[in-house]
Motif scaffolding. Structure first.
Motif, PDB file in Angstrom:
ATOM      1  N   LYS A 243      27.516  30.688  49.103  1.00 18.67           N
ATOM      2  CA  LYS A 243      28.210  30.217  50.298  1.00 18.67           C
ATOM      3  C   LYS A 243      28.997  31.332  50.975  1.00 18.67           C
ATOM      4  O   LYS A 243      29.231  31.290  52.185  1.00 18.67           O
ATOM      5  CB  LYS A 243      29.153  29.063  49.943  1.00 18.67           C
ATOM      6  N   ALA A 244      29.404  32.335  50.197  1.00 21.19           N
ATOM      7  CA  ALA A 244      30.198  33.430  50.753  1.00 21.19           C
ATOM      8  C   ALA A 244      29.358  34.442  51.529  1.00 21.19           C
ATOM      9  O   ALA A 244      29.911  35.318  52.201  1.00 21.19           O
ATOM     10  CB  ALA A 244      30.952  34.136  49.623  1.00 21.19           C
ATOM     11  N   GLN A 245      28.035  34.325  51.449  1.00 21.57           N
ATOM     12  CA  GLN A 245      27.185  35.259  52.180  1.00 21.57           C
ATOM     13  C   GLN A 245      27.310  35.031  53.679  1.00 21.57           C
ATOM     14  O   GLN A 245      27.404  33.894  54.129  1.00 21.57           O
ATOM     15  CB  GLN A 245      25.723  35.103  51.746  1.00 21.57           C
ATOM     16  N   PRO A 246      27.332  36.083  54.485  1.00 23.81           N
ATOM     17  CA  PRO A 246      27.520  35.916  55.932  1.00 23.81           C
ATOM     18  C   PRO A 246      26.292  35.291  56.600  1.00 23.81           C
ATOM     19  O   PRO A 246      25.155  35.455  56.139  1.00 23.81           O
ATOM     20  CB  PRO A 246      27.728  37.353  56.424  1.00 23.81           C
ATOM     21  N   GLY A 247      26.534  34.563  57.672  1.00 24.35           N
ATOM     22  CA  GLY A 247      25.459  34.002  58.472  1.00 24.35           C
ATOM     23  C   GLY A 247      24.761  32.828  57.812  1.00 24.35           C
ATOM     24  O   GLY A 247      25.225  32.261  56.820  1.00 24.35           O
ATOM     25  N   GLN A 248      23.621  32.442  58.386  1.00 23.18           N
ATOM     26  CA  GLN A 248      22.836  31.345  57.859  1.00 23.18           C
ATOM     27  C   GLN A 248      21.827  31.850  56.826  1.00 23.18           C
ATOM     28  O   GLN A 248      21.448  33.012  56.823  1.00 23.18           O
ATOM     29  CB  GLN A 248      22.103  30.620  58.997  1.00 23.18           C
ATOM     30  N   LEU A 249      21.392  30.928  55.961  1.00 25.72           N
ATOM     31  CA  LEU A 249      20.502  31.292  54.864  1.00 25.72           C
ATOM     32  C   LEU A 249      19.212  30.487  54.919  1.00 25.72           C
ATOM     33  O   LEU A 249      19.231  29.291  55.247  1.00 25.72           O
ATOM     34  CB  LEU A 249      21.187  31.039  53.518  1.00 25.72           C
ATOM     35  N   ALA A 250      18.117  31.126  54.611  1.00 23.25           N
ATOM     36  CA  ALA A 250      16.830  30.454  54.409  1.00 23.25           C
ATOM     37  C   ALA A 250      16.582  30.400  52.904  1.00 23.25           C
ATOM     38  O   ALA A 250      16.490  31.439  52.255  1.00 23.25           O
ATOM     39  CB  ALA A 250      15.712  31.202  55.123  1.00 23.25           C
ATOM     40  N   ILE A 251      16.509  29.201  52.352  1.00 23.76           N
ATOM     41  CA  ILE A 251      16.308  29.037  50.920  1.00 23.76           C
ATOM     42  C   ILE A 251      14.807  29.048  50.641  1.00 23.76           C
ATOM     43  O   ILE A 251      14.057  28.223  51.167  1.00 23.76           O
ATOM     44  CB  ILE A 251      16.929  27.719  50.427  1.00 23.76           C
ATOM     45  N   CYS A 252      14.385  29.976  49.793  1.00 22.45           N
ATOM     46  CA  CYS A 252      12.960  30.152  49.509  1.00 22.45           C
ATOM     47  C   CYS A 252      12.744  30.206  47.999  1.00 22.45           C
ATOM     48  O   CYS A 252      13.285  31.088  47.327  1.00 22.45           O
ATOM     49  CB  CYS A 252      12.448  31.430  50.167  1.00 22.45           C
ATOM     50  N   GLY A 253      11.988  29.259  47.475  1.00 22.03           N
ATOM     51  CA  GLY A 253      11.694  29.218  46.044  1.00 22.03           C
ATOM     52  C   GLY A 253      10.198  29.257  45.820  1.00 22.03           C
ATOM     53  O   GLY A 253       9.483  28.333  46.230  1.00 22.03           O
ATOM     54  N   ILE A 254       9.685  30.290  45.186  1.00 23.55           N
ATOM     55  CA  ILE A 254       8.252  30.469  45.004  1.00 23.55           C
ATOM     56  C   ILE A 254       7.879  30.251  43.541  1.00 23.55           C
ATOM     57  O   ILE A 254       8.355  30.964  42.657  1.00 23.55           O
ATOM     58  CB  ILE A 254       7.806  31.882  45.443  1.00 23.55           C
ATOM     59  N   HIS A 255       7.032  29.249  43.291  1.00 22.81           N
ATOM     60  CA  HIS A 255       6.521  28.952  41.954  1.00 22.81           C
ATOM     61  C   HIS A 255       7.668  28.772  40.961  1.00 22.81           C
ATOM     62  O   HIS A 255       7.695  29.409  39.901  1.00 22.81           O
ATOM     63  CB  HIS A 255       5.558  30.047  41.482  1.00 22.81           C
TER      64      HIS A 255
END
Length: 235
Positions: A23-35
């Protein structure tokens, strides 16, 4: 130019401190989970749900191996900052009450003695009494976790003998029902899909055929399609 990739070591994705770091990361996040194997797919969706649409507007997930089909598994849902604060305070009170019951000195933190017998106490009697009074007001009830009274005077009707453990909001998936399906993996993907907190029109499931020259599959392996399904959501 190439995008920088930052690697985080020593992280426990099931701990709230990891979510705090996300949550502390700046800006918006794209959550990507591969396999993602077993319960990691549920944890990935839990991150997406908990972060909310303002912080995490996009999710793509390719589930892999199934978790054990014996029990239930929880997927976290959105939690407001206010609810999260209440939960953290409850956890701190519970920890303090448990430490007190375990005979850990709340003055120095050592075991084997209570604060009244702590060698670190000052010799001045007035100062000692002040510390004792502060100790009484800072230790929650061993049963309910509230301040201002001891366990022997607690009026709480709760069934447990310890302060309640407040869990984050979540939904439960019955993996035994998944195991009964004709295609357990497809049922697992559909169950995960149902827990994604995004508008129905903004969620999709895409099945990508396996690539290869022979296209030969072992029909005895019910999990042979495990890397072909993708869950995608925007909000």
């Amino acid at each position: 130019p190439p995008l920088p990739i930052e690697l985080w070591g020593g992280c426990n994705i099931h701990d709230d401190t990891f979510l705090d770091r996300i949550k502390a990361q700046p800006g918006q996040l794209a959550i990507c989970g591969i396999h993602l194997c077993k319960s990691l797919s549920a944890a990935c969706i839990g991150f997406f749900n908990t972060l909310g649409p303002q912080k995490a507007p996009f999710l793509t997930l390719a589930p892999c191996c199934l978790p054990r089909l014996r029990n239930k598994i929880t997927v976290r849902t959105y939690e407001t900052d206010a609810a999260r604060k209440i939960r953290k305070v409850a956890a701190e009170r519970r920890d303090l009450a448990v430490r007190s019951r375990a005979k850990l000195c709340l003055c120095c933190g050592d075991s084997g003695h209570r604060v009244a017998h702590c060698p670190a106490l000052p010799d001045d009697e007035v100062r000692r009494q002040q510390l004792f009074a502060a100790h009484e007001s800072s230790v929650p009830c061993w049963k309910c976790g509230e301040f201002g009274h001891r366990r022997d005077a607690c009026k709480s009707t709760q069934a447990t003998s310890k302060p309640p453990n407040v869990h984050p909001p979540s939904v439960s998936l019955d993996l035994r029902e998944v195991g009964k399906a004709a295609s357990p993996f497809d049922a697992w993907v559909e169950a995960l899909y149902s827990t994604i907190e995004a508008p129905e029109h903004a969620k999709t499931q895409q099945n990508v055929p396996l690539s290869g020259n022979d296209q030969v599959e072992d029909e005895r392996n019910w999990n042979r399609h495990r890397k072909c399904s993708w869950l995608i959501a925007t909000r």
